[in-house]
Design a protein around this motif. Structure first.
Motif, PDB file in Angstrom:
ATOM      1  N   GLU A 191       0.827  -1.196   0.000  1.00 11.07           N
ATOM      2  CA  GLU A 191       0.000   0.000   0.000  1.00 11.07           C
ATOM      3  C   GLU A 191       0.866   1.252   0.000  1.00 11.07           C
ATOM      4  N   SER A 192       0.206   2.387  -0.252  1.00 11.63           N
ATOM      5  CA  SER A 192       0.904   3.666  -0.188  1.00 11.63           C
ATOM      6  C   SER A 192       1.218   4.004   1.250  1.00 11.63           C
ATOM      7  N   GLU A 193       2.059   5.021   1.413  1.00 13.56           N
ATOM      8  CA  GLU A 193       2.458   5.428   2.774  1.00 13.56           C
ATOM      9  C   GLU A 193       1.256   5.891   3.579  1.00 13.56           C
ATOM     10  N   GLU A 194       0.328   6.671   2.932  1.00  7.88           N
ATOM     11  CA  GLU A 194      -0.822   7.186   3.664  1.00  7.88           C
ATOM     12  C   GLU A 194      -1.727   6.049   4.132  1.00  7.88           C
ATOM     13  N   GLU A 195      -1.979   5.077   3.246  1.00  6.23           N
ATOM     14  CA  GLU A 195      -2.821   3.943   3.626  1.00  6.23           C
ATOM     15  C   GLU A 195      -2.167   3.127   4.731  1.00  6.23           C
ATOM     16  N   GLN A 196      -0.866   2.888   4.602  1.00  6.32           N
ATOM     17  CA  GLN A 196      -0.163   2.102   5.599  1.00  6.32           C
ATOM     18  C   GLN A 196      -0.165   2.804   6.959  1.00  6.32           C
ATOM     19  N   SER A 197       0.003   4.121   6.943  1.00  5.83           N
ATOM     20  CA  SER A 197       0.010   4.879   8.190  1.00  5.83           C
ATOM     21  C   SER A 197      -1.321   4.747   8.920  1.00  5.83           C
ATOM     22  N   SER A 198      -2.428   4.841   8.184  1.00  9.92           N
ATOM     23  CA  SER A 198      -3.746   4.730   8.808  1.00  9.92           C
ATOM     24  C   SER A 198      -3.977   3.327   9.361  1.00  9.92           C
ATOM     25  N   ARG A 199      -3.554   2.322   8.599  1.00 10.49           N
ATOM     26  CA  ARG A 199      -3.726   0.941   9.061  1.00 10.49           C
ATOM     27  C   ARG A 199      -2.899   0.678  10.315  1.00 10.49           C
ATOM     28  N   GLU A 200      -1.680   1.217  10.369  1.00 14.82           N
ATOM     29  CA  GLU A 200      -0.846   1.020  11.545  1.00 14.82           C
ATOM     30  C   GLU A 200      -1.461   1.695  12.764  1.00 14.82           C
ATOM     31  N   ALA A 201      -2.115   2.847  12.540  1.00 12.17           N
ATOM     32  CA  ALA A 201      -2.771   3.526  13.657  1.00 12.17           C
ATOM     33  C   ALA A 201      -3.885   2.666  14.240  1.00 12.17           C
ATOM     34  N   VAL A 202      -4.710   2.067  13.377  1.00  9.18           N
ATOM     35  CA  VAL A 202      -5.785   1.190  13.862  1.00  9.18           C
ATOM     36  C   VAL A 202      -5.201  -0.038  14.545  1.00  9.18           C
ATOM     37  N   LEU A 203      -4.121  -0.575  13.988  1.00  2.00           N
ATOM     38  CA  LEU A 203      -3.479  -1.728  14.610  1.00  2.00           C
ATOM     39  C   LEU A 203      -3.032  -1.398  16.029  1.00  2.00           C
ATOM     40  N   ASN A 204      -2.395  -0.239  16.212  1.00  2.00           N
ATOM     41  CA  ASN A 204      -1.932   0.146  17.544  1.00  2.00           C
ATOM     42  C   ASN A 204      -3.091   0.312  18.516  1.00  2.00           C
ATOM     43  N   ILE A 205      -4.192   0.916  18.044  1.00  2.00           N
ATOM     44  CA  ILE A 205      -5.360   1.072  18.912  1.00  2.00           C
ATOM     45  C   ILE A 205      -5.913  -0.300  19.291  1.00  2.00           C
ATOM     46  N   THR A 206      -5.991  -1.198  18.329  1.00  2.00           N
ATOM     47  CA  THR A 206      -6.516  -2.539  18.589  1.00  2.00           C
ATOM     48  C   THR A 206      -5.651  -3.280  19.601  1.00  2.00           C
ATOM     49  N   LEU A 207      -4.354  -3.215  19.411  1.00  2.00           N
ATOM     50  CA  LEU A 207      -3.445  -3.876  20.350  1.00  2.00           C
ATOM     51  C   LEU A 207      -3.590  -3.298  21.748  1.00  2.00           C
ATOM     52  N   ASP A 208      -3.747  -1.986  21.830  1.00  2.00           N
ATOM     53  CA  ASP A 208      -3.913  -1.340  23.119  1.00  2.00           C
ATOM     54  C   ASP A 208      -5.170  -1.841  23.829  1.00  2.00           C
ATOM     55  N   PHE A 209      -6.273  -1.915  23.096  1.00  2.00           N
ATOM     56  CA  PHE A 209      -7.516  -2.353  23.723  1.00  2.00           C
ATOM     57  C   PHE A 209      -7.505  -3.849  24.040  1.00  2.00           C
ATOM     58  N   LEU A 210      -6.860  -4.635  23.217  1.00  2.00           N
ATOM     59  CA  LEU A 210      -6.733  -6.049  23.534  1.00  2.00           C
ATOM     60  C   LEU A 210      -5.971  -6.249  24.844  1.00  2.00           C
ATOM     61  N   ARG A 211      -4.924  -5.464  25.037  1.00  2.00           N
ATOM     62  CA  ARG A 211      -4.152  -5.593  26.281  1.00  2.00           C
ATOM     63  C   ARG A 211      -4.950  -5.094  27.475  1.00  2.00           C
ATOM     64  N   ARG A 212      -5.779  -4.058  27.267  1.00  2.00           N
ATOM     65  CA  ARG A 212      -6.650  -3.620  28.359  1.00  2.00           C
ATOM     66  C   ARG A 212      -7.653  -4.710  28.741  1.00  2.00           C
ATOM     67  N   MET A 213      -8.028  -5.511  27.756  1.00  2.00           N
ATOM     68  CA  MET A 213      -8.956  -6.608  27.999  1.00  2.00           C
ATOM     69  C   MET A 213      -8.235  -7.851  28.509  1.00  2.00           C
ATOM     70  N   LYS A 214      -6.952  -7.717  28.816  1.00  2.00           N
ATOM     71  CA  LYS A 214      -6.136  -8.817  29.345  1.00  2.00           C
ATOM     72  C   LYS A 214      -5.928  -9.929  28.320  1.00  2.00           C
ATOM     73  N   GLN A 215      -6.016  -9.593  27.039  1.00  3.66           N
ATOM     74  CA  GLN A 215      -5.799 -10.574  25.985  1.00  3.66           C
ATOM     75  C   GLN A 215      -4.363 -10.437  25.456  1.00  3.66           C
ATOM     76  N   GLU A 216      -3.402 -10.670  26.334  1.00  4.38           N
ATOM     77  CA  GLU A 216      -1.997 -10.466  25.996  1.00  4.38           C
ATOM     78  C   GLU A 216      -1.533 -11.406  24.888  1.00  4.38           C
ATOM     79  N   GLN A 217      -1.929 -12.669  24.976  1.00  2.00           N
ATOM     80  CA  GLN A 217      -1.476 -13.635  23.978  1.00  2.00           C
ATOM     81  C   GLN A 217      -2.003 -13.275  22.592  1.00  2.00           C
TER      82      GLN A 217
END
Length: 826
Positions: free
Chosen positions: A88-114
């Protein structure tokens, strides 16, 4: 209907007087205006508030739609057997990485570390991260201790000994000779000092020393959840993300700003961004950066960091005439990340090791501002913008430097300053027990080193510990049963001898016991000494090909030197085959410089040190060296002088068999001792210079003054001391003792200003100083202010002294300095 006109016979209406009211306005008085009915509500033009509401309503819908699609994509990725690949382009990749980071953050808040860990590893970021970790493990698993040549490496975890690191201090310039930093660090740490570790560098005070989260085992990390469980988790995550966006947008719609752009304000203090770590040469800064990099790569520390990029200023210097974008620079050094086009949404840690070796003009006042990681610029511009936060403001930076170069980074760009103090006393012992596996040998070495204060002080520096262990191990393992070294000069002569024998064993297949100094060996020593002295005069500690050319050396010869005397001189290949040359430590350079000056005088009669003395006798030669050291700025020739005087002893000269022949004598040494004692009694000589002259007496094997003061202190006759030299000796003995100097009471020694000025190093090494009723004047205040700005002193009692207003003003300058830790002032 028209209004009625004037009736018959009525007088004509008078002409109105001139008025500022327009004709239209005048006409409207007799002809009232009729307004159209307002348009229906749905046809009215929306106002600014309605426009903003509409924009953010549409924005919210688009973002939530995008987030939902990305969550579905991440779900598919998680149940797939293959990692993600993207073009993907840089702009698309940047947006996807942002959602990935948010998802990982919320998964860890939900104690879903694995689950978070599995998702992270399967994303394109995770794939690049794993490749980078593998690369850093190979790069830093083994390190070179004291040398940088293949075949001399050792596993980092095997040789690493914990270092003492303190928080606090200012990123200010400090031009003192580093041996003074070493001697200051030799004292026990003050109770007020806050220690830290590499693991805690970027943690706020509230998060320090918290239990480390348990790491997943490989088996646990590969366990998967059922499809229904995963869907439930992702549905909850999506709802959490939606709720977060809704909370974010509502205040903006309800509180539009009429004064300008809406600005977000941080509700709490953010994390530490930039850490500046100071430390003298050889104290272990580079090994610390290697240790942190390896710990991250092996999953032991800083796992909240997604990508870690270790740089040295030496390798960046090579690119000083080249332009890159930040993304291109990272791809150039770390090809493992070429699958990523953007780093803006990632948690990145940059390590920049060796600011003191930077040859890029870091100009923070005139360098243009860069905000786009894809914009090309010089390496200097990229560095400046990274450090001041214009580029990748969310990135963390760790910069290491020697103290004299710390002020190259503006204070406002530094979140926290730390200092590497080297080894504490227990860590010294731990190091030698690692190096000497034989328990009896280790105990003998530790006992010997503890008995010699000048050597024990230097052992705070890991490189010096390595030098000591190299020499002592060689002497114990060979059939030579010489006395173990007692002075710095003897130690460095032995180091040179060891390396000469290594060279002969390597190139002449000798046994290592009957080897002698060949003419070729001496030619190498002379060339290294010439380079060391000329570069020391210029203040250079690292050398490039141009520096070698100026000293009359070609690169081929330098390569031979580094290959033969690997422990004394080393070359470090960088990019494009560019090579950096340096001695393993400043003290090695100073020793070889002293050897060069000494040998030049006695072989040709040429004195390389400027001197006012007309005589060319050995006595005049040593006197000129003492004078030059006392006149050098901030003690930069202090250690050089110790080595030069140590080389005057015939016992030390005998350790260097071969072509070096000196004509020094016992009478010459006595004249030098007499001259040093004369200087010790001169008024105005600083306490630090006095201590160095006492070290010089030790190198000359003259301990008469120290033995005299030792007797006086034992008998309790300190009140009878009057000369500055005697008080300097008291200071030397107090600093050399094992007793705790937590509280220093001048009245126990002599309540006088003369005594105080010579005992200032003792005050500096204490945490509490009682100077009450000691007859102090404003003359004492400037030196005391200097102590306040460079020590751990927390309590100072100056009551019952006539300091006057001028003295108090001087003290205030020290109180206002950033490093001042004073709590109580009487």
């Amino acid at each position: 209907m028209d209004p009625p006109g004037p009736g018959p016979g009525s007088k004509p209406r008078p002409k109105p007087a001139p008025s500022s009211v327009s004709l239209k306005s005048d006409h409207s008085k007799d002809n009232p205006l009729y307004f159209r009915e307002p348009p229906p509500e749905d046809q009215r033009e929306p106002g600014p508030k309605e426009q903003l509401d509409a924009i953010f309503t549409r924005l919210e819908e688009d973002i939530l739609t995008f987030v939902k699609e990305q969550l579905q994509r991440l779900h598919r990725l998680l149940v797939s057997e293959y990692p993600e690949s993207s073009s993907e382009s840089e702009e698309e990749q940047s947006s996807r990485e942002a959602v990935l980071n948010i998802t990982l953050d919320f998964l860890r808040r939900m104690k879903q570390e694995q689950l978070a860990e599995r998702l992270s590893s399967r994303s394109s970021v995770g794939v690049c991260r794993d490749k980078l970790k593998s690369h850093l493990q190979q790069r830093f698993n083994c390190v070179f201790e004291g040398v940088a040549k293949a075949g001399n490496s050792a596993p980092l975890h095997q040789i690493y000994t914990e270092l003492y690191i303190t928080e606090g201090g200012a990123s200010e310039v400090n031009q003192e000779h580093e041996v003074r930093h070493i001697e200051t660090a030799s004292r026990k740490p003050a109770a007020t000092e806050t220690s830290t570790t590499c693991e805690d560098l970027f943690k706020g005070p509230a998060h320090r020393h918290q239990p480390i989260r348990a790491e997943l085992t490989e088996e646990q990390g590969t366990q998967t959840k059922s499809k229904e469980e995963n869907e439930s988790i992702f549905n909850k995550a999506m709802q959490s993300v939606k709720t977060t966006f809704t909370k974010f947008f509502v205040p903006i719609r309800e509180e539009p700003s009429e004064e300008g752009p809406i600005r977000a304000e941080l509700k709490e203090e953010g994390p530490i961004r930039t850490v500046l770590t100071k430390g003298v040469a050889g104290v272990g800064k580079t090994v610390l950066t290697q240790k942190l990099s390896l710990d991250w790569a092996e999953g032991r520390a800083h796992q909240d960091v997604q990508l870690l990029f270790p740089f040295t200023f030496r390798e960046l210097n090579v690119l000083r005439d080249t332009e890159y974008s930040l993304v291109e620079l990272l791809h150039h050094f770390f090809s493992q990340t070429k699958g990523l086009c953007s780093f803006q949404q990632l948690q990145v840690l940059f390590i920049f090791d060796g600011l003191d070796e930077c040859r890029l003009p870091l100009d923070f006042s005139r360098t243009r501002v860069l905000t786009e990681p894809t914009e090309s610029a010089s390496v200097e511009e990229l560095l400046v913008n990274l450090i001041r936060g214009s580029l990748l403001p969310s990135a963390r930076l760790w910069i290491t430097t020697r103290p004299a170069a710390a002020n190259q980074i503006p204070a406002e760009c530094v979140s926290m300053v730390t200092e590497v103090r080297g080894f504490s006393d227990p860590q010294k012992e731990q190091y030698f027990r690692k190096r000497f596996r034989d328990e009896q040998q280790a105990t003998a070495v530790i006992s010997h080193i503890k008995s010699i204060h000048s050597l024990y002080i230097m052992c705070h520096i890991p490189v010096f510990c390595w030098i000591l262990s190299t020499v002592l191990l060689h002497l114990m393992e060979t059939r030579e049963r010489r006395e173990l070294p007692h002075t710095l000069t003897q130690m460095y002569i032995h180091l040179l001898v060891v390396q000469a024998k290594v060279k002969n064993i390597k190139y002449h297949e000798g046994s290592g016991t009957d080897l002698h100094w060949t003419p070729e060996t001496w030619e190498m020593v002379r060339s290294l000494g010439k380079l060391a002295f000329e570069q020391l005069q210029k203040g250079n500690l690292i050398f490039y090909e141009s520096d070698l050319s100026e000293c009359g050396l070609d690169t081929a010869a330098a390569s031979v030197y580094s290959g033969v005397f690997t422990q004394v001189f080393r070359e470090e290949p960088g990019l494009y085959q560019d090579t950096v040359y340096c001695f393993i430590h400043l003290t090695v350079q100073e020793f070889l410089a002293a050897l060069h000056v000494h040998e030049t005088f006695f072989s040709s009669g040429e004195n390389l040190l400027p001197t006012p003395h007309s005589s060319e006798s050995p006595e005049a030669f040593y006197r000129s060296a003492v004078d030059q050291a006392l006149q050098s700025p901030n003690g930069h020739l202090d250690l050089f002088l110790r080595f030069l005087l140590g080389l005057s002893l015939s016992t030390n000269q005998s350790l260097l068999p071969g072509q070096l022949t000196y004509t020094g004598s016992a009478s010459t040494n006595q004249e030098t001792v007499k001259y040093i004692n004369q200087k010790l009694n001169e008024e105005g000589l600083s306490a630090e210079r006095s201590l160095n002259l006492l070290h010089c007496l030790n190198e000359l094997n003259d301990r008469s003054l120290m033995e005299e003061i030792q007797r006086v202190m034992t008998e309790g006759r300190l009140s009878g001391l009057y000369s500055p030299a005697q008080w300097s000796a008291v200071s030397f003995l107090l600093l050399s003792s094992d007793s705790d100097l937590g509280e220093f009471d001048l009245r126990k020694y002599q309540a006088s200003e003369t005594a105080l000025l010579k005992l200032l190093p003792v005050v500096k090494a204490s945490t509490k100083a009682i100077l009450s009723g000691c007859g102090l004047s404003p003359l004492s205040c400037a030196p005391l202010a200097s102590v306040l700005s460079s020590s751990s002193l927390t309590h100072l009692d100056l009551s019952n002294n006539d300091l006057q207003d001028s003295g108090v003003e001087l003290l205030c300058s020290g109180l206002k300095s950033a490093p001042c830790r004073l709590h109580t002032l009487r």
